[in-house]
Design a protein around this motif. Structure first.
Motif: not given
Length: 235
Positions: A199-228
């Protein structure tokens, strides 16, 4: 030509409902930050690691990481800041000379696959100065007027052009440092700070590219996320 990874681990994790910082919450016998550090080091494309620690726990985090046989790269631990953006800036300030690519990864994504780390670094070294992993959005998404009660729907974005982004995010060091310098005034407040470095790079007007992610890189935010995540470890 080396790659530095900044591992953000200073968040409080209030939504997880624990009495210790999220990065130190146990997952399968080890804290989240250690899982993440092991995977970054194990990728084979990270040459050094800087970890931003929760307030007052720098020595605890340093001892945890430097004593682990699977964290096979040099580790520096610094105090994190009041926001994620400020923590990344603190990590950048502690970076030694010689690193030309910088990854930024969240300890809250402890099970990031090593292949994903390699994919992001390869894309940066192929000439894309800012690279983030992302996955297609499968749910229908509504844009709304935020409110406490029933929220008014303004529209339905085409999910075919939407991606849910993850970490690690990769950058040339020059671009990431320039983006943080330009956005420095936002870093002290959670309301104003960037939620990711792209987001900081985008604010400069510079391009950002996306590569394929992975479901295993899920973020842990809640107790349910931790159990998963615990179930993922059992597979």
């Amino acid at each position: 030509m080396t790659t530095l990874a900044i591992l953000t681990a200073a968040g409080s994790g209030a939504r997880l409902g624990r009495d210790l910082p999220k990065a130190l919450v146990d997952l399968g016998g080890f804290p989240l930050v250690l899982h993440a550090a092991r995977r970054l080091a194990g990728s084979g494309v990270v040459d050094a690691l800087i970890v931003t620690a929760p307030g007052g726990l720098r020595d605890v985090v340093a001892e945890l990481l430097t004593a682990d046989a699977y964290v096979t790269v040099p580790v520096t631990v610094v105090d994190g800041g009041p926001t994620r953006q400020a923590s990344v800036a603190a990590g950048l300030a502690a970076a030694g000379a010689g690193h030309d690519v910088v990854l930024v990864h969240d300890a809250a994504r402890p099970l990031v696959p090593e292949d994903l780390v390699r994919r992001v670094v390869a894309a940066v070294r192929a000439g894309h100065d800012a690279v983030v992993p992302g996955l297609p959005v499968t749910d229908t998404v509504k844009q709304v007027v935020p409110g406490d009660g029933a929220e008014l729907v303004l529209g339905t974005p085409d999910r075919a052009v939407l991606r849910a982004v993850q970490t690690p995010q990769g950058f040339t060091r020059e671009l990431l440092e320039r983006a943080h310098k330009a956005g420095e005034g936002r870093s002290g407040s959670e309301l104003a700070a960037a939620t990711d470095d792209a987001g900081l790079v985008e604010a400069l007007g510079e391009p950002v590219h996306i590569v394929r992610g992975d479901a295993a890189a899920a973020k842990i935010t809640t107790e349910r996320d931790l159990r998963v995540a615990a179930l993922e470890l059992e597979d």
